[in-house]
Design a protein around this motif. Structure first.
Motif, PDB file in Angstrom:
ATOM      1  N   TYR A 105       0.726  -1.258  -0.266  1.00 27.80           N
ATOM      2  CA  TYR A 105      -0.068  -0.174   0.175  1.00 27.80           C
ATOM      3  C   TYR A 105       0.610   1.404   0.062  1.00 27.80           C
ATOM      4  O   TYR A 105       1.993   1.145   0.632  1.00 27.80           O
ATOM      5  CB  TYR A 105      -0.868   0.092   1.402  1.00 27.80           C
ATOM      6  N   LYS A 106       0.243   2.387  -0.756  1.00 23.23           N
ATOM      7  CA  LYS A 106       0.841   3.582  -0.581  1.00 23.23           C
ATOM      8  C   LYS A 106       0.670   4.277   0.556  1.00 23.23           C
ATOM      9  O   LYS A 106       1.182   5.584   0.758  1.00 23.23           O
ATOM     10  CB  LYS A 106       0.745   4.414  -1.674  1.00 23.23           C
ATOM     11  N   THR A 107      -0.171   3.993   1.485  1.00 22.71           N
ATOM     12  CA  THR A 107      -0.760   4.707   2.633  1.00 22.71           C
ATOM     13  C   THR A 107      -0.219   3.778   3.888  1.00 22.71           C
ATOM     14  O   THR A 107      -0.110   2.717   3.823  1.00 22.71           O
ATOM     15  CB  THR A 107      -2.149   5.002   2.740  1.00 22.71           C
ATOM     16  N   THR A 108      -0.136   4.545   5.104  1.00 21.46           N
ATOM     17  CA  THR A 108      -0.104   3.595   6.399  1.00 21.46           C
ATOM     18  C   THR A 108      -1.608   3.517   7.129  1.00 21.46           C
ATOM     19  O   THR A 108      -1.839   4.719   7.235  1.00 21.46           O
ATOM     20  CB  THR A 108       1.038   4.383   7.206  1.00 21.46           C
ATOM     21  N   ASN A 109      -1.933   2.505   7.591  1.00 20.84           N
ATOM     22  CA  ASN A 109      -3.181   2.506   8.314  1.00 20.84           C
ATOM     23  C   ASN A 109      -2.842   2.354   9.780  1.00 20.84           C
ATOM     24  O   ASN A 109      -2.027   1.389  10.180  1.00 20.84           O
ATOM     25  CB  ASN A 109      -4.101   1.415   7.570  1.00 20.84           C
ATOM     26  N   GLY A 152       1.523  -1.142   6.940  1.00 23.11           N
ATOM     27  CA  GLY A 152       1.956  -0.285   6.001  1.00 23.11           C
ATOM     28  C   GLY A 152       3.487  -0.726   5.738  1.00 23.11           C
ATOM     29  O   GLY A 152       4.017  -1.590   6.459  1.00 23.11           O
ATOM     30  N   ASP A 153       4.415   0.057   5.057  1.00 24.99           N
ATOM     31  CA  ASP A 153       5.716  -0.099   4.822  1.00 24.99           C
ATOM     32  C   ASP A 153       6.540   0.446   5.833  1.00 24.99           C
ATOM     33  O   ASP A 153       7.154   1.560   5.635  1.00 24.99           O
ATOM     34  CB  ASP A 153       6.153   0.530   3.347  1.00 24.99           C
ATOM     35  N   VAL A 154       6.448  -0.114   7.066  1.00 23.45           N
ATOM     36  CA  VAL A 154       7.189   0.472   8.295  1.00 23.45           C
ATOM     37  C   VAL A 154       8.030  -0.801   8.902  1.00 23.45           C
ATOM     38  O   VAL A 154       7.894  -2.151   8.561  1.00 23.45           O
ATOM     39  CB  VAL A 154       5.866   0.881   9.293  1.00 23.45           C
ATOM     40  N   LYS A 155       9.033  -0.262   9.661  1.00 22.71           N
ATOM     41  CA  LYS A 155       9.902  -1.437  10.197  1.00 22.71           C
ATOM     42  C   LYS A 155       9.478  -1.306  11.749  1.00 22.71           C
ATOM     43  O   LYS A 155       9.177  -0.254  12.348  1.00 22.71           O
ATOM     44  CB  LYS A 155      11.507  -0.876   9.982  1.00 22.71           C
ATOM     45  N   ALA A 156       9.878  -2.543  12.482  1.00 22.13           N
ATOM     46  CA  ALA A 156       9.518  -2.740  13.826  1.00 22.13           C
ATOM     47  C   ALA A 156      10.317  -1.516  14.630  1.00 22.13           C
ATOM     48  O   ALA A 156       9.725  -1.043  15.604  1.00 22.13           O
ATOM     49  CB  ALA A 156      10.070  -4.225  14.150  1.00 22.13           C
ATOM     50  N   GLU A 157      11.565  -1.396  14.204  1.00 20.51           N
ATOM     51  CA  GLU A 157      12.278  -0.461  15.144  1.00 20.51           C
ATOM     52  C   GLU A 157      11.450   0.885  15.159  1.00 20.51           C
ATOM     53  O   GLU A 157      11.388   1.724  16.314  1.00 20.51           O
ATOM     54  CB  GLU A 157      13.734  -0.334  14.679  1.00 20.51           C
ATOM     55  N   GLU A 158      11.206   1.524  13.942  1.00 19.70           N
ATOM     56  CA  GLU A 158      10.672   2.909  14.083  1.00 19.70           C
ATOM     57  C   GLU A 158       9.171   2.834  14.719  1.00 19.70           C
ATOM     58  O   GLU A 158       8.733   3.789  15.328  1.00 19.70           O
ATOM     59  CB  GLU A 158      10.526   3.458  12.519  1.00 19.70           C
ATOM     60  N   PHE A 193       6.638   8.193  -0.277  1.00 16.33           N
ATOM     61  CA  PHE A 193       6.520   8.599  -1.728  1.00 16.33           C
ATOM     62  C   PHE A 193       6.298  10.084  -1.881  1.00 16.33           C
ATOM     63  O   PHE A 193       5.901  10.620  -2.754  1.00 16.33           O
ATOM     64  CB  PHE A 193       5.048   7.950  -1.901  1.00 16.33           C
ATOM     65  N   LEU A 194       6.982  10.976  -0.885  1.00 17.38           N
ATOM     66  CA  LEU A 194       6.712  12.170  -0.739  1.00 17.38           C
ATOM     67  C   LEU A 194       7.963  12.894  -1.112  1.00 17.38           C
ATOM     68  O   LEU A 194       9.064  12.415  -0.988  1.00 17.38           O
ATOM     69  CB  LEU A 194       6.378  12.883   0.646  1.00 17.38           C
ATOM     70  N   LYS A 195       8.066  14.163  -1.529  1.00 21.21           N
ATOM     71  CA  LYS A 195       9.247  14.777  -1.982  1.00 21.21           C
ATOM     72  C   LYS A 195       9.729  15.378  -1.033  1.00 21.21           C
ATOM     73  O   LYS A 195      11.217  15.741  -0.865  1.00 21.21           O
ATOM     74  CB  LYS A 195       8.897  15.844  -3.131  1.00 21.21           C
ATOM     75  N   ASP A 196       9.126  15.894   0.077  1.00 18.77           N
ATOM     76  CA  ASP A 196       9.784  16.570   1.285  1.00 18.77           C
ATOM     77  C   ASP A 196       9.935  15.511   2.323  1.00 18.77           C
ATOM     78  O   ASP A 196       9.593  14.427   2.289  1.00 18.77           O
ATOM     79  CB  ASP A 196       8.896  17.684   1.827  1.00 18.77           C
ATOM     80  N   ASN A 197      10.440  15.979   3.568  1.00 17.79           N
ATOM     81  CA  ASN A 197      10.928  15.009   4.444  1.00 17.79           C
ATOM     82  C   ASN A 197       9.789  15.040   5.620  1.00 17.79           C
ATOM     83  O   ASN A 197      10.231  14.879   6.877  1.00 17.79           O
ATOM     84  CB  ASN A 197      12.370  15.319   5.101  1.00 17.79           C
ATOM     85  N   THR A 198       8.538  15.483   5.530  1.00 22.04           N
ATOM     86  CA  THR A 198       7.601  15.496   6.586  1.00 22.04           C
ATOM     87  C   THR A 198       7.472  13.877   7.303  1.00 22.04           C
ATOM     88  O   THR A 198       7.294  12.899   6.741  1.00 22.04           O
ATOM     89  CB  THR A 198       6.184  15.711   6.052  1.00 22.04           C
ATOM     90  N   PRO A 199       7.788  14.034   8.334  1.00 23.54           N
ATOM     91  CA  PRO A 199       7.709  12.551   9.190  1.00 23.54           C
ATOM     92  C   PRO A 199       6.098  12.267   9.536  1.00 23.54           C
ATOM     93  O   PRO A 199       5.741  12.335  10.683  1.00 23.54           O
ATOM     94  CB  PRO A 199       8.558  12.958  10.425  1.00 23.54           C
ATOM     95  N   ARG A 201      -9.767   5.103  13.548  1.00 28.82           N
ATOM     96  CA  ARG A 201      -8.806   4.872  12.483  1.00 28.82           C
ATOM     97  C   ARG A 201      -8.243   6.063  11.603  1.00 28.82           C
ATOM     98  O   ARG A 201      -8.866   6.934  11.256  1.00 28.82           O
ATOM     99  CB  ARG A 201      -9.775   4.107  11.185  1.00 28.82           C
ATOM    100  N   LEU A 202      -6.862   5.940  11.357  1.00 23.17           N
ATOM    101  CA  LEU A 202      -6.327   7.146  10.644  1.00 23.17           C
ATOM    102  C   LEU A 202      -5.507   6.541   9.709  1.00 23.17           C
ATOM    103  O   LEU A 202      -4.736   5.403   9.673  1.00 23.17           O
ATOM    104  CB  LEU A 202      -5.183   7.662  11.661  1.00 23.17           C
ATOM    105  N   GLU A 203      -5.605   7.073   8.360  1.00 21.94           N
ATOM    106  CA  GLU A 203      -4.955   6.505   7.149  1.00 21.94           C
ATOM    107  C   GLU A 203      -4.205   7.792   6.738  1.00 21.94           C
ATOM    108  O   GLU A 203      -4.752   8.914   6.245  1.00 21.94           O
ATOM    109  CB  GLU A 203      -5.680   6.092   6.049  1.00 21.94           C
ATOM    110  N   ALA A 204      -2.836   7.658   6.584  1.00 26.29           N
ATOM    111  CA  ALA A 204      -2.144   8.742   6.028  1.00 26.29           C
ATOM    112  C   ALA A 204      -0.922   8.161   4.696  1.00 26.29           C
ATOM    113  O   ALA A 204      -0.826   7.004   4.714  1.00 26.29           O
ATOM    114  CB  ALA A 204      -1.204   9.074   7.072  1.00 26.29           C
ATOM    115  N   ALA A 205      -0.589   9.065   4.021  1.00 27.15           N
ATOM    116  CA  ALA A 205       0.206   8.841   2.879  1.00 27.15           C
ATOM    117  C   ALA A 205       1.422   8.186   3.611  1.00 27.15           C
ATOM    118  O   ALA A 205       2.016   8.603   4.585  1.00 27.15           O
ATOM    119  CB  ALA A 205       0.616  10.185   2.113  1.00 27.15           C
ATOM    120  N   ASN A 206       2.383   7.397   3.075  1.00 26.70           N
ATOM    121  CA  ASN A 206       3.533   7.006   3.302  1.00 26.70           C
ATOM    122  C   ASN A 206       4.800   7.907   2.985  1.00 26.70           C
ATOM    123  O   ASN A 206       4.800   8.438   1.773  1.00 26.70           O
ATOM    124  CB  ASN A 206       3.752   5.550   2.883  1.00 26.70           C
ATOM    125  N   GLU A 207       5.254   8.474   3.900  1.00 24.46           N
ATOM    126  CA  GLU A 207       6.210   9.620   3.575  1.00 24.46           C
ATOM    127  C   GLU A 207       7.184   9.200   2.668  1.00 24.46           C
ATOM    128  O   GLU A 207       7.770   9.907   1.871  1.00 24.46           O
ATOM    129  CB  GLU A 207       6.906   9.958   4.934  1.00 24.46           C
TER     130      GLU A 207
END
Length: 425
Positions: free
Chosen positions: A22-26, A208-214, A99-105, A91-97
């Motif tokens: 997915y291109k978003t994180t749920n 979403g495309d996230v790692k356990a550490e983060e 895929f963004l041009k800036d560094n918004t965390p 429930r919150l769905e946000a874009a995966n950062e």
């Protein structure tokens, strides 16, 4: 189904499904309590109050503006019942950062927002919930309850469960009761909020495309804890009566709503559960089912006819839209369809077709992030783990004999009919 990893962060169980699909994180916060007439209305109102204002964002407008700044993140709250559990979901769905041009965390900001909603509500000078926010949300909750009455199928289903499960928690609607809303004030809401944080089972799901550490680092801001799910106690289940209950009510409607409530001992935790899924699919769950083909198509008795299996409670619910004059005939034909299931009056081909459809439905649910969370959470609500691959295999292995055995456990408990006032004269 994608693999779930559970990370305990300061007592909070965070269920992580790491995938680049997915291109978003749920993000989903699930807050589970026992379904109860005493607390359902408060919790339902509380979910809306927490969603609408927080310390940092004291109005709906400010929340909306903040979510817009998170690249149009979407945020919803709802309440539902799963078995005899009452669940608040944020429930919150946000874009995966990535895929963004800036560094918004965005990942950290999303978790920070959920933490804000849950643990830093907007309070007045006295440390209570804002009466203004409560007033607004009471009005919204009343409108949601009124919308059930306006939707006669939902209303008839609500009335069926109230009659059928009269002395059981399952009779309680997840929204609560209209007559209790005006009795709730800032103090009673605060009591329920504090109780919720201390006693309820709270879990966070992230897909979403996230790692356990983060996840571990970002989720450490939460101070709430999860309670390990107990194997769900047997839900209060009265045995079907020798003579099923009948209840008829009138309303200003043209088309009668016929709802039949059946009980079964087979629930989500039972090894016969996959067979019951197939049984319900063939009985009334799909367009090729007995109810659809015989009640609706062949006999032209109903505008619609279908069944639903409530696996966390052990109910099979049948609903049909009929003309009031056809009530006795419709009930008779519906009963005959279940008798045919018990007698094995269906083909092996029909069983195979139903198995394919049950599996497709399951895989389709697992294909979306929201569906994934719901499937994983069903195991928590039932206190019984079911892996998708094993689940699919179990459906594959269901035989005609298994379906007959599952049907044999289903007994009619209550027949509810909502008919037009003119037809009753």
């Amino acid at each position: 189904m994608l693999e779930e990893q559970i990370i305990n962060v300061n007592g909070l169980d965070v269920h992580v499904v790491s995938t680049s699909k997915y291109k978003t994180t749920n993000f989903v916060l699930q807050i589970k309590s026992t379904l109860s007439k005493e607390t359902a209305t408060e919790r339902s109102l509380l979910a809306n109050v927490l969603k609408s204002a927080s310390k940092q964002f004291p109005s709906r407008k400010e929340i909306r503006l903040y979510l817009d700044n998170l690249y149009g993140a979407s945020f919803h709250a709802d309440v539902q019942k799963k078995g005899e559990n009452h669940i608040i979901s944020f429930r919150l769905e946000a874009a995966n950062e990535k895929f963004l041009k800036d560094n918004t965390p965005l990942f950290k900001k999303s978790l920070s927002f959920l933490h804000e909603v849950l643990e830093n509500p907007f309070l007045d000078d006295k440390g209570g919930f804002s009466e203004k926010v409560i007033r607004e949300e009471k009005r919204t909750l009343k409108q949601r309850m009124e919308s059930i009455y306006d939707d006669k199928i939902r209303y008839a289903n609500k009335r069926l469960l109230e009659e059928m499960c009269k002395d059981e928690p399952y009779s309680v609607h997840p929204f609560g009761e209209m007559e209790k809303i005006d009795k709730i004030n800032s103090d009673t809401l605060m009591q329920e909020y504090k109780r919720m944080l201390q006693e309820d089972d709270i879990r966070l799901y992230i897909v979403g495309d996230v790692k356990a550490e983060e996840v571990e680092e970002a989720a450490s801001i939460f101070s709430v804890t999860s309670h390990s799910p107990q194997k769900q106690a047997d839900t209060q289940q009265s045995k079907p009566l020798n003579e099923p209950k009948e209840k008829t009510e009138t309303d200003d409607i043209n088309q009668g709503k016929l709802h039949l409530g059946y009980r079964t001992a087979v629930t989500f935790a039972d090894e016969r559960f996959p067979a019951m899924q197939v049984m319900n699919g063939l009985f009334g769950g799909f367009p090729h089912s007995k109810l659809f083909m015989n009640v609706r198509e062949k006999e032209s008795m109903a505008y619609y006819a279908a069944s639903r299996y409530e696996s966390l409670k052990g109910l099979v619910l049948v609903f049909a839209g009929i003309e009031a004059s056809k009530y006795e005939k419709a009930v008779e034909i519906i009963k005959k369809q279940l008798d045919d299931m018990k007698q094995g009056n269906f083909t092996d081909e029909a069983v195979e077709q139903t198995k394919v459809m049950v599996k497709n439905q399951l895989l389709e649910t697992a294909d979306s992030a929201r569906g994934l969370v719901d499937l994983y959470y069903q195991s928590i609500a039932a206190g019984n783990q079911r892996e998708l691959t094993e689940w699919v295999k179990a459906i594959d292995s269901v035989t005609k004999h298994d379906v007959i055995d599952a049907a044999a456990t289903v007994e009619l408990d209550t027949c509810y009919f909502l008919r037009g006032e003119e037809a009753a004269k």
